[in-house]
Design a protein around this motif. Structure first.
Motif, PDB file in Angstrom:
ATOM      1  N   ASN A 130      -8.374  -5.283  -0.372  1.00 31.49           N
ATOM      2  CA  ASN A 130      -9.119  -4.137  -0.916  1.00 31.49           C
ATOM      3  C   ASN A 130      -8.135  -2.981  -1.093  1.00 31.49           C
ATOM      4  N   ARG A 148     -12.462   5.954 -11.163  1.00 30.31           N
ATOM      5  CA  ARG A 148     -13.566   6.439 -10.312  1.00 30.31           C
ATOM      6  C   ARG A 148     -13.011   7.103  -9.055  1.00 30.31           C
ATOM      7  N   GLY A 149     -11.922   6.553  -8.514  1.00 30.26           N
ATOM      8  CA  GLY A 149     -11.272   7.168  -7.353  1.00 30.26           C
ATOM      9  C   GLY A 149     -10.745   8.552  -7.662  1.00 30.26           C
ATOM     10  N   GLU A 183       0.828  -1.212   0.000  1.00 29.70           N
ATOM     11  CA  GLU A 183       0.000   0.000   0.000  1.00 29.70           C
ATOM     12  C   GLU A 183       0.864   1.264   0.000  1.00 29.70           C
ATOM     13  N   LEU A 201      -5.921   9.375  -4.070  1.00 29.21           N
ATOM     14  CA  LEU A 201      -6.768   9.454  -5.265  1.00 29.21           C
ATOM     15  C   LEU A 201      -7.623  10.723  -5.231  1.00 29.21           C
ATOM     16  N   GLY A 202      -8.076  11.074  -4.017  1.00 28.35           N
ATOM     17  CA  GLY A 202      -8.857  12.307  -3.839  1.00 28.35           C
ATOM     18  C   GLY A 202      -8.044  13.548  -4.179  1.00 28.35           C
ATOM     19  N   LYS A 248      -7.685   6.016  -0.976  1.00 28.53           N
ATOM     20  CA  LYS A 248      -8.742   7.011  -1.233  1.00 28.53           C
ATOM     21  C   LYS A 248      -8.237   8.438  -1.086  1.00 28.53           C
ATOM     22  N   GLU A 249      -7.385   8.662  -0.084  1.00 26.14           N
ATOM     23  CA  GLU A 249      -6.920  10.029   0.172  1.00 26.14           C
ATOM     24  C   GLU A 249      -6.078  10.563  -0.989  1.00 26.14           C
ATOM     25  N   ILE A 294      -8.073  -0.366  -3.035  1.00 22.19           N
ATOM     26  CA  ILE A 294      -8.531   1.013  -3.301  1.00 22.19           C
ATOM     27  C   ILE A 294      -8.765   1.774  -1.989  1.00 22.19           C
ATOM     28  N   LYS A 295      -9.274   1.081  -0.985  1.00 21.40           N
ATOM     29  CA  LYS A 295      -9.642   1.748   0.284  1.00 21.40           C
ATOM     30  C   LYS A 295      -8.499   2.576   0.880  1.00 21.40           C
ATOM     31  N   GLU A 338       0.767   4.048  -2.838  1.00 22.90           N
ATOM     32  CA  GLU A 338       0.543   5.453  -2.478  1.00 22.90           C
ATOM     33  C   GLU A 338       1.657   6.339  -3.040  1.00 22.90           C
ATOM     34  N   GLU A 388     -12.235  10.439  -9.764  1.00 23.91           N
ATOM     35  CA  GLU A 388     -13.449  11.131 -10.221  1.00 23.91           C
ATOM     36  C   GLU A 388     -13.377  11.489 -11.700  1.00 23.91           C
TER      37      GLU A 388
END
Length: 320
Positions: A86, A142-143, A42, A95-96, A92-93, A88-89, A46, A145
Motif C-alpha cells: 500500500n 486524490r492524495g 518508500e 502528499l498533504g 500521506k504526509e 499511498i499510506k 517520499e 486533493e
C-alpha cells in the motif's frame, strides 16, 4: 487570449531536485529483508514528492502556473511482485504538504502516463496493467486533493495494422473502465499513428477532451490543415472546468523531425498562436522540450523581443 506556459516534470535550474529517482526490481531483490526493501522504496518515493514540492515552489517564484508531474514518482508501484504494497499510506504526509501548497497557489497540475499505458489493446493483461497505472495516478491526485477530472493525457494507442479497428477497440475497452478513471483522461494526437481527425473521432464519441499537439500534427497528418478542426478541438473541452491545453515542441532537425529539440522555436509557436487567437479566453501550453523549464525561460526571452504581446507577469501573457 491569455496564454499560460508550463513545462514537464523536472527542472534544469534547480539542483538535486529529481522527482524520478528510482530503484529497479533487481536492486529491490538484492535486499534480503523484504520489509527493509519496501521502506527503501518508500523513502525514494517520499524524496521524489518532496522534490515535487520544491519544483512547485520554484514555479510560484517564476509565475509558472502549469506543471506536469513525473509519472515515476513511486518506483515499482505496479510491479507484480509488490501487489500487497500500500504505497499511498506512507506518503500521506508529504502528499498533504503538496495539497496545502496547491490550495494556496493557483496552479494547474497534471500527468502524462508512460507509453505502456495502452487502452485500445487486445491483450487483457496489458489493459489490466494500464488501468492499475491510471489508478495510481488517481490515488496520487486524490492524495494531493486535486480533482482528478481531465488530469491524465494519453495517446490513443497502437494501430495494429488496422487503425479503424483499433479505434473501435478503444471504444470497446472504454466500457470496461470505471467512470472515475474515464473522467481523468484526455487524448492527444500522436506523431506516428493517430492523427487529429482520428483522435477527435474518439473524443467526440466518448466525451473526452482533446489535447492538440502541434509538433505531432506536423509529423503525422493525412488530412491537411489542423486549423479547420480547431473549433472541434475547442468544443471537446465544453464539459471540462479546465481551460483548453495543447502541447508545443519543435523538431530536433529535419532528419530527426519527430524528436524533441532542446528548445522551442518561437516563430513556430507564434504561427500557432496567431491562428487561434480570439478563439478561446485562455490557453494552457505545455512545453515538451529537452531543456524543461530552461526551454520555458528561453521561450519567454525570445517572445519578449516581440512587441505584439502584453505580459501579465514573468511567464504569462496576452495575445491580442
Amino acid at each position: 487570449m491569455i496564454v499560460k506556459l508550463g513545462y514537464v516534470a523536472m527542472s534544469v535550474e534547480l539542483q538535486h531536485a529529481s522527482p524520478s529517482q528510482t530503484m529497479t526490481f533487481a536492486q529491490f531483490s538484492k535486499i534480503k529483508d523484504r520489509e527493509a526493501a519496501i521502506r527503501k522504496l518508500e523513502r525514494i518515493a517520499e524524496s521524489n514528492l518532496e522534490n515535487c514540492l520544491r519544483l512547485l515552489k520554484h514555479n510560484v517564484g517564476n509565475d509558472i502556473e502549469f506543471f506536469r508531474f513525473s509519472s515515476r514518482l513511486i518506483p515499482l508501484a505496479n510491479h507484480e511482485e509488490l501487489g500487497d504494497w500500500n504505497y499511498i499510506k506512507p506518503l500521506k504526509e508529504v502528499l498533504g504538504k503538496i495539497a496545502e501548497f496547491l490550495k494556496g497557489h493557483s496552479m494547474r497540475v497534471d500527468f502524462h502516463p508512460d507509453h505502456f499505458v495502452v487502452l485500445n489493446t487486445l491483450d487483457k493483461e496489458i489493459l489490466k496493467n494500464s488501468l492499475k497505472t491510471l489508478s495510481m495516478h488517481e490515488a496520487l491526485l486524490r492524495g494531493m486533493e486535486v480533482n482528478p477530472e481531465h488530469r491524465c493525457v494519453l495517446h490513443v494507442g497502437g494501430g495494429y495494422d488496422d487503425k479503424e479497428k483499433a479505434l473501435e477497440q478503444f471504444i470497446h475497452n472504454w466500457g470496461y473502465i470505471k467512470p472515475g478513471i474515464q473522467k481523468m483522461i484526455m487524448l492527444e494526437n500522436d506523431d506516428t499513428t493517430f492523427t487529429v481527425k482520428e483522435t477527435l473521432y474518439l473524443c467526440e464519441k466518448l466525451g473526452i477532451p482533446m489535447v492538440f499537439d502541434y509538433h505531432h500534427h506536423l509529423a503525422n497528418h493525412e488530412e491537411g490543415d489542423w486549423v479547420s478542426d480547431w473549433d472541434r478541438i475547442v468544443s471537446s473541452w465544453d464539459h471540462s472546468d479546465l481551460p483548453i491545453k495543447m502541447h508545443i515542441s519543435s523538431p530536433r532537425s529535419e532528419n530527426e523531425f519527430r524528436a524533441h529539440a532542446d528548445y522551442v522555436d518561437p516563430e513556430m509557436f507564434l504561427t500557432f498562436l496567431h491562428e487561434v487567437k480570439g478563439s478561446v479566453p485562455e490557453l494552457h501550453c505545455m512545453i515538451e522540450a529537452k531543456q524543461k523549464d530552461g526551454a520555458l525561460f528561453q521561450l519567454v526571452r525570445d517572445l519578449k523581443e516581440r512587441d505584439s504581446l502584453e505580459w501579465l507577469d514573468q511567464t504569462n501573457f496576452v495575445v491580442d
